[in-house]
Design an enzyme around this catalytic site. Structure first.
Site, short mmCIF file in Angstrom:
data_model
loop_
_atom_site.label_atom_id
_atom_site.label_comp_id
_atom_site.label_asym_id
_atom_site.label_seq_id
_atom_site.Cartn_x
_atom_site.Cartn_y
_atom_site.Cartn_z
N HIS A 1 0.79 -1.33 -0.19
CA HIS A 1 -0.04 0.02 0.03
C HIS A 1 0.80 1.39 0.07
O HIS A 1 0.30 2.35 0.40
CB HIS A 1 -0.89 0.03 1.38
CG HIS A 1 -2.02 -1.05 1.24
ND1 HIS A 1 -3.28 -0.79 0.72
CD2 HIS A 1 -2.04 -2.33 1.62
CE1 HIS A 1 -4.00 -1.63 0.99
NE2 HIS A 1 -3.16 -3.07 1.42
N LYS B 1 -7.75 13.96 4.52
CA LYS B 1 -6.86 12.91 4.51
C LYS B 1 -5.59 12.95 5.61
O LYS B 1 -5.76 14.07 6.34
CB LYS B 1 -6.11 12.70 3.32
CG LYS B 1 -5.48 14.12 2.70
CD LYS B 1 -4.81 14.06 1.43
CE LYS B 1 -5.86 14.24 0.10
NZ LYS B 1 -6.37 13.10 -0.42
N ARG B 2 -5.32 12.07 6.00
CA ARG B 2 -4.02 12.00 6.93
C ARG B 2 -3.20 13.20 6.46
O ARG B 2 -2.87 13.54 5.44
CB ARG B 2 -3.33 10.82 6.97
CG ARG B 2 -4.12 9.83 7.85
CD ARG B 2 -4.60 10.01 9.37
NE ARG B 2 -3.27 10.05 10.30
CZ ARG B 2 -2.74 9.40 10.83
NH1 ARG B 2 -3.66 8.40 11.36
NH2 ARG B 2 -1.89 9.52 11.82
N LYS C 1 1.41 14.26 0.82
CA LYS C 1 -0.11 14.58 0.27
C LYS C 1 -0.06 16.11 -0.09
O LYS C 1 -0.95 16.45 -0.88
CB LYS C 1 -1.00 14.16 1.30
CG LYS C 1 -1.10 12.61 1.60
CD LYS C 1 -2.20 12.24 2.67
CE LYS C 1 -2.18 10.78 3.03
NZ LYS C 1 -2.72 10.05 2.07
N THR D 1 -8.36 6.68 -1.66
CA THR D 1 -9.77 6.19 -1.85
C THR D 1 -10.78 7.25 -1.71
O THR D 1 -11.84 7.06 -2.12
CB THR D 1 -9.90 4.99 -0.88
OG1 THR D 1 -9.45 5.51 0.28
CG2 THR D 1 -9.30 3.80 -1.53
N LYS E 1 -14.64 8.56 -3.35
CA LYS E 1 -15.71 8.84 -2.91
C LYS E 1 -16.25 10.16 -3.05
O LYS E 1 -17.58 10.43 -3.44
CB LYS E 1 -15.47 8.72 -1.02
CG LYS E 1 -15.41 7.46 -0.74
CD LYS E 1 -14.62 7.39 0.70
CE LYS E 1 -13.72 6.10 1.21
NZ LYS E 1 -12.99 6.30 2.08
C1 26V Z 1 2.95 6.01 5.56
C2 26V Z 1 3.81 6.46 5.88
C3 26V Z 1 4.48 7.81 5.29
C4 26V Z 1 5.50 8.66 6.15
C5 26V Z 1 6.41 7.88 6.90
C6 26V Z 1 5.71 6.59 7.64
C7 26V Z 1 4.60 6.12 7.06
C8 26V Z 1 4.07 5.06 7.51
C9 26V Z 1 3.07 4.27 6.81
C10 26V Z 1 2.40 4.90 5.98
C11 26V Z 1 1.15 4.28 5.30
C12 26V Z 1 1.26 3.20 4.41
C13 26V Z 1 0.25 2.17 4.07
C14 26V Z 1 -1.18 3.04 3.79
O1 26V Z 1 -1.84 3.38 4.81
N1 26V Z 1 -1.20 3.18 2.69
C15 26V Z 1 -2.36 3.82 2.02
O2 26V Z 1 -3.31 2.78 1.66
C16 26V Z 1 -4.56 3.05 0.98
C17 26V Z 1 -5.29 1.55 0.62
O3 26V Z 1 -4.58 1.28 -0.23
C18 26V Z 1 -4.20 3.99 -0.02
O4 26V Z 1 -5.24 4.41 -0.66
C19 26V Z 1 -3.42 5.21 0.03
O5 26V Z 1 -3.07 5.62 -1.09
C20 26V Z 1 -2.09 4.63 0.80
O6 26V Z 1 -1.40 5.74 1.28
#
Ligand code: 26V
Length: 841
Positions: free
Chosen positions: A385, A576-577, A582, A686, A690
């Site tokens: 992801h 969003k987060r 982003k 996602t 929506k």
């Molecule tokens: C992101 C980051 C970014 C900064 C540093 C640490 C860190 C740790 C975890 C993450 C999240 C990664 C996994 C995640 O939530 N991905 C999201 O998954 C969604 C469903 O597939 C997708 O729509 C999003 O684009 C994606 O960011």
């Protein structure tokens, strides 16, 4: 069975068998009658005997709990029946392993799935109770951070609706994602005690509790001439399952979500307790129960957290044990496991399940290693992801060896055999071997969980076309070469039940009136709306619904936060987060630019398209830059909202604690959806889906699923800006200097200078200095490089919004052409490309 007597009342010789063969043994008694009267009786019974209050004494919470339990009764017979049939049919199913589920409120969805909304509304009204009030009483289980957790919730909804056997496995966090508040414009986190007012949707099943070991050592022993290994854990924790209903939409099917809670084991307590150390006994209990205490934030340093690894192993081991020992019938031949189950790994969080299944098969079931590995490789599939390298999990060998010594041994062996295969195929290419090894050597020896998942997974998928392509080409190119055919794409989707039917009742009604109800389970049918974009009356109704949804959102915002969107404003939403990639900062620079244009006199306020900007974003508690950006958004908002020169033109709203519940109100009210990540960084998104589905137009980069949204809705119905991923790469390679953009673009310079001057921080230049200096000297996500293009496109948005008829046409076409983004379609893709579960009936 033989009984001596024909007397019906005699106690049978074998009571257990009698229970199982009784005529009512497998058919559950029917739920309450689906009449208004039947409902009212059942509801009052729950209120009186379940909640222990009379109607007159009852609080809103009593009523909510009684209602939830009443609705449960309607679902219960279907749930039991679904489980019974699944057990009888013995077909292949999906075990979705996810550390996060962002479910949103349950009541509305349960009523929708059972078609009880009207009966309940009428019944409650006859008692003087408003259903909407009770629905608002529900605290949503926020057991996830963002898109990944919400995706899991959409997927299990779709599988239930499509009648696909699925168990969702996860963790029952006692505290979910923190509740966000703002103090002096800055984020303050509050604990989310979502269980405090009662948890009417869950069913604990202590009889299915599992013991999960940790620590200790491994030893070998002789088993009739075969040397085997066993793991002797030093301590263990009890995993207690709580089941949640996952009702299919109007299909009589209810799947299960099984979330594990950690509790101290009796034996563990008792040993210490008997030794006379009461305090230590309590301490150890707390220690065990910490495992499911709180959801981990998606923070800037995901690695090296022992408790997080404990959580991951805890829930995955409990799930695998549960499946192998409790769900599978007795005597099941485990060689047939791949015909019965596929464990879908939602990101790397559950990947420790790979060595765990190997351990179960080899150590516990005494299977030969090669046989076990052949089975394991068919039982897992992995979804990635992210593309951000810092978000790819690695676990230090040190920690793994301490916490899960047997698993580390297994991982080493998997790696040895894998690297031997690599050598066989590519020769002794040491650089390649080092690149592909599951064990990373530098900066510290650690296990690369994404590599382990790729080696073990039957399939590996990304979550949007672009993401899957970049995953193959940039993140795992060696693996793509080594495993032809292993990589695939499944573009994400969202459930139309929650995000259109429930969230947008007015639009749903218009759609149903126009093309029938089929769209709710066959979203591509929205295509039939296309011709209505040219129908003036339809457009008027569509626009009226958007206006209605704005008023509805206003009512909610007024009640929870005390502010509203002015009637005539374009509603421009970025929810969003909070992450630098982003690019909420790009949005801020746009707002500052518009503000500056007016206050500097460059543009008359009257000539500016009135807009309200709505933000929703939580920052991980430990992510300092993200929190500074939240502070900046609030500070800009405070200044802009208080300045009479821009009054009636610009407004910035940042309701705290954005969650699924708020999303359901804000998204249907939006005119413009902000999807402005740096190309190549947002795996899918996602929220973007929506918004489009609810008739907002997107301003976005060529990133994630935006690419596919634009292809489907058409260039003329989408505001594209910014560099493409190859352009980003080229600029990176050429050496990106953000200050060059600052120096050469006067508009950009003014916006940044205004922030730096302290204009939004009461004259204090230091407050946002770190943000400004990061932008000027680092700007990892190239905000400055895309600024000019973004502003130019936003100016086109303003012009386009001026032509309301045309805007509405585009909005209708966005709805009509985004049926592809149903999570039902995602599930069909998973079934066809990855799971190969039997066809959907
Ligand atoms: C992101 C980051 C970014 C900064 C540093 C640490 C860190 C740790 C975890 C993450 C999240 C990664 C996994 C995640 O939530 N991905 C999201 O998954 C969604 C469903 O597939 C997708 O729509 C999003 O684009 C994606 O960011």
């Amino acid at each position: 069975m033989s009984t001596e007597s024909h007397d019906e009342t005699a106690v049978p010789a074998d009571a257990a068998t009698a229970v199982k063969t009784h005529p009512l043994a497998t058919a559950p008694v029917a739920g309450p009658p689906t009449s208004v009267d039947g409902f009212v009786k059942e509801f009052l019974r729950e209120l009186n005997f379940g909640q222990g209050v009379t109607l007159a004494q009852s609080t809103v919470n009593d009523q909510y709990l009684a209602l939830a339990r009443t609705v449960r009764h309607y679902l219960m017979a279907r749930w039991l029946e679904t489980s019974r049939r699944q057990f009888e049919q013995q077909t292949k199913g999906v075990a979705y392993l996810s550390a996060e589920y962002l479910l949103g409120r349950q009541l509305g969805n349960a009523l929708l799935a059972t078609d009880l909304t009207e009966v309940v509304e009428d019944g409650l009204r006859s008692l003087g109770i408003d259903l909407a009030t009770l629905r608002s009483q529900e605290v949503e289980p926020g057991l996830g951070n963002g898109g990944l957790g919400r995706l899991a919730a959409c997927f299990i909804d779709s599988l239930a609706t499509m009648g696909v056997p699925c168990i969702g496995y996860g963790i029952r966090y006692e505290y979910g994602i923190f509740r966000q508040t703002f103090v002096d414009d800055q984020q303050v986190e509050q604990p989310d005690g979502w269980l405090a007012l009662g948890a009417p949707w869950e069913f604990p099943h202590p009889e299915q509790a599992q013991l999960i070991g940790f620590g200790g050592h491994t030893e070998t022993y002789d088993d009739e001439g075969v040397t085997r290994t066993r793991w002797v854990p030093a301590w263990d924790v009890k995993a207690l399952p709580y089941n949640y209903m996952v009702p299919g939409y109007l299909n009589g099917r209810v799947n299960t979500l099984r979330l594990w809670r950690a509790v101290a084991t009796d034996a563990f307590d008792l040993k210490i307790f008997n030794a006379g150390d009461f305090e230590e006994a309590v301490r150890s209990q707390t220690f065990a129960e910490n495992i499911s205490k709180v959801l981990y934030p998606e923070d800037s340093t995901p690695q090296g957290k022992e408790l997080r690894l404990q959580q991951q192993y805890f829930f995955v081991a409990a799930s695998i044990k549960n499946f192998v020992y409790d769900v599978l019938p007795e005597g099941f031949d485990l060689h047939e496991l791949p015909e019965r189950i596929i464990f879908q790994l939602n990101d790397t969080h559950p990947v420790i399940g790979v060595p765990e299944l190997m351990r179960v098969l080899v150590d516990e079931k005494k299977m030969d290693w090669d046989e076990a590995w052949a089975i394991t490789k068919q039982c897992f599939a992995y979804t990635c992801h992210t593309l951000l390298p810092e978000a790819l999990e690695v676990w230090s060998v040190d920690l793994l060896g301490r916490l899960l010594p047997r698993h580390l041994e297994i991982i080493y062996r998997i790696n040895d055999e894998f690297l031997a295969e690599v050598r066989e195929k590519f020769g002794d290419d040491e650089l390649r071997i080092r690149r592909m090894s599951i064990i990373q050597e530098y900066p510290a020896r650690a296990v690369r969980m994404a590599y382990l998942a790729t080696v073990a997974g039957a399939k590996v998928n990304g979550v949007a076309e672009l993401h899957s392509q970049l995953l193959r080409e940039k993140v795992l190119p060696d693996f793509d070469e080594f495993y032809p055919g292993k990589f695939t794409n499944v573009t994400n989707g969202v459930t139309p039940r929650r995000f259109l039917r429930l969230a947008n009742p007015a639009l749903s009604e218009l759609i149903t009136e126009t093309i029938g109800v089929g769209w709710i389970t066959d979203l591509e049918r929205l295509r039939e709306l296309e011709p209505y974009a040219e129908d003036e009356e339809f457009r008027a109704r569509f626009a009226a619904i958007k206006a209605h949804n704005k008023r509805r959102a206003n009512a909610v915002l007024l009640e929870r936060d005390g502010f509203t969107v002015p009637d005539d404003h374009m509603v421009d939403v970025m929810v969003k987060r909070l992450h630098e990639y982003k690019r909420q900062l790009l949005k801020v620079l746009h707002i500052v630019t518009l503000y500056d244009r007016i206050v500097s006199g460059e543009v008359a306020a009257a000539d500016v398209t009135p807009r309200t900007f709505i933000f929703g974003a939580k920052a991980a508690a430990g992510y300092a830059m993200a929190k500074r950006i939240i502070h900046l958004i609030n500070a800009v908002g405070s200044t802009v909202n208080a300045d009479p020169r821009v009054e009636g033109r610009l407004k910035v709203l940042f309701p705290p604690n954005y969650n699924v519940t708020l999303a359901e109100k804000v998204i249907p009210a939006a005119d413009l959806s902000e999807q402005i990540s740096l190309a190549g960084k947002e795996a899918s998104g996602t929220g973007n889906m929506k918004f489009a589905l609810n008739g907002a137009l997107t301003i976005g980069t060529d990133d994630g699923a935006n690419v596919e949204i634009r292809e489907l809705v058409g260039d003329e119905n989408f505001f594209l800006f910014g560099m493409s991923e190859p352009e980003v790469q080229a600029l990176q390679d050429a050496g990106y200097r953000p200050s060059a953009f600052y120096e050469s673009d006067p508009t950009l310079r003014r916006a940044i200078d205004l922030i730096a001057s302290g204009a939004f921080s009461g004259g204090d230049r230091s407050t946002f200095e770190p943000v400004v200096s990061n932008l000027l000297h680092q700007d990892r996500f190239m905000v400055l490089a895309d600024f000019a293009s973004y502003i130019a496109e936003q100016d086109r948005v303003d012009v386009a919004y001026g032509d309301q008829e045309q805007w509405t046409r585009s909005a209708i076409l966005n709805v009509a052409r985004t049926g592809f983004f149903s999570s039902d379609r995602s599930m069909v893709d998973y079934i066809d490309r990855i799971w190969h579960t039997p066809p959907v009936r």
